[in-house]
Design an enzyme around this catalytic site. Structure first.
Site: not given
Ligand code: ATR
Length: 282
Positions: A69, A81, A90, A135, A223
């Protein structure tokens, strides 16, 4: 014989679990379009050849998923933009020999709430976003677009929340995940973390939810499961809840329209089909 079938697809690695083929093929059937939508397992090294073929006209465009992505942007001729702001693509389509990259996640997020929690952005004073990954970027962009006065971002790693807030500036702020007033008077709560994903989510507690504004909406972009622990807890407090499947369905709409020339409807029949697929293999 001249090939008349319009071709599109999704690229990623791994790609086997993508629901995009099922969504787009359902629409191709429903609208009786002479088109194909295939899943392509593509490595980073294969991307230039894939887009060269698209430029030659072999495909009308594609969806892009993990891990491409962020990286495909450099291989395209123009970004919308929205894609430039979010820093991720995406959806790709062809205009002549030029390839355009867009990001439809922000659109999908807002369209899902429009459908299931109409009026969710009427007051728009304060939104709380949990998570600061890719996300969250798209969602913060959508919330700014809908005019939220304050967007508070809380993340396990506080530095990432601060970076995201800085990237967008006002009205975004990084806040502490354990702030006892985190949810106070918020009109919208969004979970963008993977915390609620999968089987382990079950009975997670969400203390403080009762502080949300009376008519708040609560949504989770996860989901699987459809009803996450956050949505169950919010429901128990009487808040409106919106699951993450609608975002997946709505983000697919603009691409299909670009490639196949018909703006497809997100119907209950489509939703039921994806739910059945999720139930059968998670
Ligand atoms: P995406 O593109 O789906 O947002 P990502 O960039 O890997 O995926 O982000 C995942 C998010 O979930 C992050 O905000 C992550 O927190 P960190 O920045 O601290 O890693 C959060 N996350 C994942 N597992 C978690 C957990 N067990 N508790 C709290 N936050 C979690």
């Amino acid at each position: 014989m001249v090939e008349t079938t319009i071709r599109a697809g999704v690229i990623g690695r791994p790609i086997a679990h993508s629901r995009s083929p099922l969504i787009h093929r359902t629409w191709l059937d429903a609208y009786r379009i002479d088109g194909r939508y295939d899943a392509h397992d593509i490595s980073p090294a294969d991307l230039p050849a894939f887009f060269a073929a698209m430029r030659r006209g072999e495909m009308a465009g594609c969806n892009v998923t993990i891990p491409h992505k962020e990286t495909v942007a450099g291989l395209l001729d123009r970004l919308t933009e929205t894609a430039a702001t979010i820093g991720a693509v995406n959806t790709v389509w062809r205009e002549g020999e030029r390839l355009i990259g867009d990001n439809t996640d922000a659109y999908g997020f807002a369209a899902n709430l429009d459908e299931y929690a109409p009026g969710w952005d009427r007051r728009a004073e304060r939104a709380v976003v949990l998570g600061a990954g890719g996300a969250a970027l798209a969602i913060v962009h959508a919330l700014i677009g809908r005019g939220f006065g304050a967007i508070d971002i809380a993340n396990r790693t506080p530095e990432r929340a601060a970076m995201l807030a800085d990237r967008f500036g006002k009205p975004c702020r990084a806040v502490a995940l354990d702030d006892p007033d985190l949810y106070r008077n918020a009109d919208l709560l969004v979970n963008t973390t993977s915390l609620t994903m999968g089987e382990t989510d079950g009975d997670r507690q969400w203390p403080g939810l009762e502080q949300l504004a009376d008519d708040a909406a609560v949504t989770d972009i996860v989901y699987t499961p459809l009803k996450t622990s956050l949505l169950s807890a919010a429901e128990r407090h009487g808040f409106r809840t919106v699951d993450g499947l609608g975002m997946l369905l709505h983000q697919a709409v603009p691409g299909f329209e670009r490639w196949f020339g018909v703006r497809p409807a997100v119907t209950q029949v489509l939703r039921a089909k994806i739910v059945a697929d999720l139930d059968s293999h998670g």
